[in-house]
Design a protein around this motif. Sequence first.
Motif, mmCIF file in Angstrom:
data_model
loop_
_atom_site.group_PDB
_atom_site.id
_atom_site.type_symbol
_atom_site.label_atom_id
_atom_site.label_comp_id
_atom_site.label_asym_id
_atom_site.label_seq_id
_atom_site.Cartn_x
_atom_site.Cartn_y
_atom_site.Cartn_z
ATOM 1 N N ARG A 48 -6.667 12.395 -67.834
ATOM 2 C CA ARG A 48 -6.541 11.892 -66.466
ATOM 3 C C ARG A 48 -7.518 10.752 -66.236
ATOM 4 O O ARG A 48 -8.700 10.858 -66.540
ATOM 5 N N PHE A 49 -6.998 9.659 -65.668
ATOM 6 C CA PHE A 49 -7.806 8.502 -65.298
ATOM 7 C C PHE A 49 -7.726 8.332 -63.784
ATOM 8 O O PHE A 49 -6.633 8.193 -63.228
ATOM 9 N N VAL A 50 -8.867 8.334 -63.121
ATOM 10 C CA VAL A 50 -8.917 8.071 -61.680
ATOM 11 C C VAL A 50 -10.056 7.088 -61.447
ATOM 12 O O VAL A 50 -11.224 7.428 -61.641
ATOM 13 N N GLY A 51 -9.719 5.865 -61.024
ATOM 14 C CA GLY A 51 -10.752 4.847 -60.886
ATOM 15 C C GLY A 51 -11.434 4.622 -62.221
ATOM 16 O O GLY A 51 -10.788 4.293 -63.214
ATOM 17 N N ASP A 52 -12.746 4.825 -62.266
ATOM 18 C CA ASP A 52 -13.470 4.666 -63.532
ATOM 19 C C ASP A 52 -13.759 6.005 -64.211
ATOM 20 O O ASP A 52 -14.552 6.080 -65.134
ATOM 21 N N HIS A 53 -13.108 7.066 -63.745
ATOM 22 C CA HIS A 53 -13.336 8.402 -64.290
ATOM 23 C C HIS A 53 -12.286 8.745 -65.338
ATOM 24 O O HIS A 53 -11.100 8.485 -65.142
ATOM 25 N N VAL A 54 -12.727 9.337 -66.440
ATOM 26 C CA VAL A 54 -11.838 9.753 -67.525
ATOM 27 C C VAL A 54 -12.133 11.206 -67.855
ATOM 28 O O VAL A 54 -13.291 11.574 -68.090
ATOM 29 N N ASN A 119 -13.857 10.841 -48.980
ATOM 30 C CA ASN A 119 -14.075 11.224 -50.382
ATOM 31 C C ASN A 119 -12.899 10.842 -51.266
ATOM 32 O O ASN A 119 -13.068 10.591 -52.471
ATOM 33 N N SER A 120 -11.699 10.780 -50.678
ATOM 34 C CA SER A 120 -10.508 10.480 -51.486
ATOM 35 C C SER A 120 -10.574 9.099 -52.117
ATOM 36 O O SER A 120 -9.873 8.824 -53.088
ATOM 37 N N ALA A 121 -11.418 8.231 -51.586
ATOM 38 C CA ALA A 121 -11.582 6.892 -52.159
ATOM 39 C C ALA A 121 -12.160 6.963 -53.575
ATOM 40 O O ALA A 121 -12.048 5.995 -54.338
ATOM 41 N N ARG A 122 -12.767 8.093 -53.927
ATOM 42 C CA ARG A 122 -13.300 8.274 -55.278
ATOM 43 C C ARG A 122 -12.439 9.223 -56.111
ATOM 44 O O ARG A 122 -12.691 9.405 -57.293
ATOM 45 N N ASN A 164 -15.292 24.026 -50.526
ATOM 46 C CA ASN A 164 -16.511 23.562 -51.190
ATOM 47 C C ASN A 164 -16.370 23.645 -52.707
ATOM 48 O O ASN A 164 -17.341 23.514 -53.444
ATOM 49 N N GLN A 165 -15.122 23.850 -53.160
ATOM 50 C CA GLN A 165 -14.840 23.941 -54.594
ATOM 51 C C GLN A 165 -14.200 22.631 -55.053
ATOM 52 O O GLN A 165 -13.002 22.557 -55.305
ATOM 53 N N PHE A 166 -15.001 21.604 -55.130
ATOM 54 C CA PHE A 166 -14.469 20.298 -55.509
ATOM 55 C C PHE A 166 -15.558 19.475 -56.183
ATOM 56 O O PHE A 166 -16.746 19.760 -56.078
ATOM 57 N N LYS A 167 -15.100 18.430 -56.868
ATOM 58 C CA LYS A 167 -16.027 17.433 -57.399
ATOM 59 C C LYS A 167 -15.401 16.061 -57.240
ATOM 60 O O LYS A 167 -14.176 15.898 -57.336
ATOM 61 N N LEU A 168 -16.242 15.063 -56.959
ATOM 62 C CA LEU A 168 -15.782 13.691 -56.832
ATOM 63 C C LEU A 168 -15.673 13.086 -58.223
ATOM 64 O O LEU A 168 -16.488 13.378 -59.102
ATOM 65 N N LEU A 169 -14.676 12.239 -58.428
ATOM 66 C CA LEU A 169 -14.380 11.747 -59.769
ATOM 67 C C LEU A 169 -14.979 10.373 -60.048
ATOM 68 O O LEU A 169 -15.867 10.245 -60.868
ATOM 69 N N SER A 170 -14.502 9.332 -59.404
ATOM 70 C CA SER A 170 -15.032 7.992 -59.675
ATOM 71 C C SER A 170 -16.481 7.873 -59.231
ATOM 72 O O SER A 170 -16.940 8.605 -58.357
ATOM 73 N N SER A 171 -17.182 6.929 -59.822
ATOM 74 C CA SER A 171 -18.572 6.701 -59.453
ATOM 75 C C SER A 171 -18.653 6.086 -58.056
ATOM 76 O O SER A 171 -17.707 5.434 -57.594
ATOM 77 N N PRO A 172 -19.784 6.274 -57.356
ATOM 78 C CA PRO A 172 -19.931 5.712 -56.001
ATOM 79 C C PRO A 172 -19.751 4.200 -55.967
ATOM 80 O O PRO A 172 -19.326 3.652 -54.949
ATOM 81 N N ALA A 173 -20.063 3.531 -57.068
ATOM 82 C CA ALA A 173 -20.007 2.071 -57.089
ATOM 83 C C ALA A 173 -18.608 1.534 -57.381
ATOM 84 O O ALA A 173 -18.374 0.327 -57.292
ATOM 85 N N TYR A 174 -17.659 2.433 -57.702
ATOM 86 C CA TYR A 174 -16.354 1.945 -58.127
ATOM 87 C C TYR A 174 -15.553 1.374 -56.954
ATOM 88 O O TYR A 174 -15.463 1.980 -55.883
ATOM 89 N N ALA A 225 -12.681 -1.637 -65.281
ATOM 90 C CA ALA A 225 -12.863 -0.231 -65.650
ATOM 91 C C ALA A 225 -14.215 0.304 -65.207
ATOM 92 O O ALA A 225 -14.469 1.506 -65.283
ATOM 93 N N ASN A 226 -15.090 -0.591 -64.762
ATOM 94 C CA ASN A 226 -16.451 -0.237 -64.353
ATOM 95 C C ASN A 226 -17.259 0.348 -65.512
ATOM 96 O O ASN A 226 -18.133 1.186 -65.307
ATOM 97 N N LYS A 227 -16.936 -0.105 -66.719
ATOM 98 C CA LYS A 227 -17.662 0.330 -67.917
ATOM 99 C C LYS A 227 -17.256 -0.585 -69.057
ATOM 100 O O LYS A 227 -16.242 -1.297 -68.977
ATOM 101 N N THR A 228 -18.039 -0.599 -70.106
ATOM 102 C CA THR A 228 -17.687 -1.420 -71.266
ATOM 103 C C THR A 228 -16.508 -0.787 -72.001
ATOM 104 O O THR A 228 -16.222 0.414 -71.855
ATOM 105 N N PHE A 229 -15.860 -1.596 -72.829
ATOM 106 C CA PHE A 229 -14.735 -1.072 -73.601
ATOM 107 C C PHE A 229 -15.209 0.000 -74.575
ATOM 108 O O PHE A 229 -14.534 1.021 -74.774
ATOM 109 N N THR A 230 -16.372 -0.193 -75.183
ATOM 110 C CA THR A 230 -16.912 0.794 -76.115
ATOM 111 C C THR A 230 -17.154 2.128 -75.425
ATOM 112 O O THR A 230 -16.812 3.194 -75.956
ATOM 113 N N ARG A 231 -17.727 2.080 -74.228
ATOM 114 C CA ARG A 231 -17.953 3.310 -73.469
ATOM 115 C C ARG A 231 -16.619 3.989 -73.139
ATOM 116 O O ARG A 231 -16.485 5.210 -73.224
#
Length: 294
Positions: A48-54, A119-122, A164-174, A225-231
């Motif tokens: 799963r890819f969401v924003g910059d989260h993998v 929160n859905s923005a992330r 309260n059973q959740f976690k945010l996916l993309s980084s705050p800066a994305y 992608a908010n990250k390098t290709f290598t990352r």
Amino acid sequence: MTTPNIEKTLNPNELLLFKDLVSPHFNPNWHFHPELQISFIVKGKGTRFVGDHVETFEEEDLVLTGPNVPHLWRSDEAYFDADSNLSTKGLVIYFNQELLHEGLMKKNEFYHINKLIKNSARGVEFYGETKRTIKPLLLRMGNIKGFQRIILLMEIVNVLANSNQFKLLSSPAYTNVLKGDDTKKMSLVYAYVMSNFKNKIALKEVSDMLNMNTTSFCKYFKPRANKTFTRFVNEIRIGHARKLLLEDNLNISEIGYECGFSTLSNFNKQFKSIANMPPHEYRRLFLKIKTPLS
């Protein structure tokens, strides 16, 4: 001028659309749209890819994505084999943010819902009892029509907002900076990496796919992608390694090579960097949870 490659979901006369998606594999294209989306995976596995989260996903994955948040549920490669008898199933709700008007969000009664929408923005992943509560509600959605669907959607949103059973996916800066044919180009890159991450990936091969030199490609990829290709490649590899560690069939060295790492030391280093613990500790913690106390 090219137009943004935005997926069409709702027509102008709709506020909500429910889909019971059954297919050999999930939509393999990296995309976004102006509607919020609630996705529940009934059947299927992949990344799963969401924003910059993998992250890898499996059955009963429950995620909320906000307006214009790029996302992709990429099925494992086995689902794309010509002779595969695998299939996927997902329950998806697309809904217009007009249902949750800004004026309403300022009212006290909508405090938690307003926080959920922000929160859905992330991208938000839900787990535990929240998933078990939401599943039958989503299944009911297919049996009703019209305004009854709006009422049921509000019930679902209320459960998510008060969980309260959740976690945010993309980084705050994305932030989504995709434009023009970016989604097509990024989809090509994602598909290539998903098909080849077990082998050595030459940066030049990927750059050539987009008719760029390697320097231009790296500059192009990182802000999108908010990250390098290598990352990015390492995150795909570590995601696959996590699945193999939980299956408990291969030793850690074998898993490292299976995921595209040429040395055990580099595998351990990258795994700890991404998962915040070494692979042996990750496996130990899982087995501790998996094995009931006597």
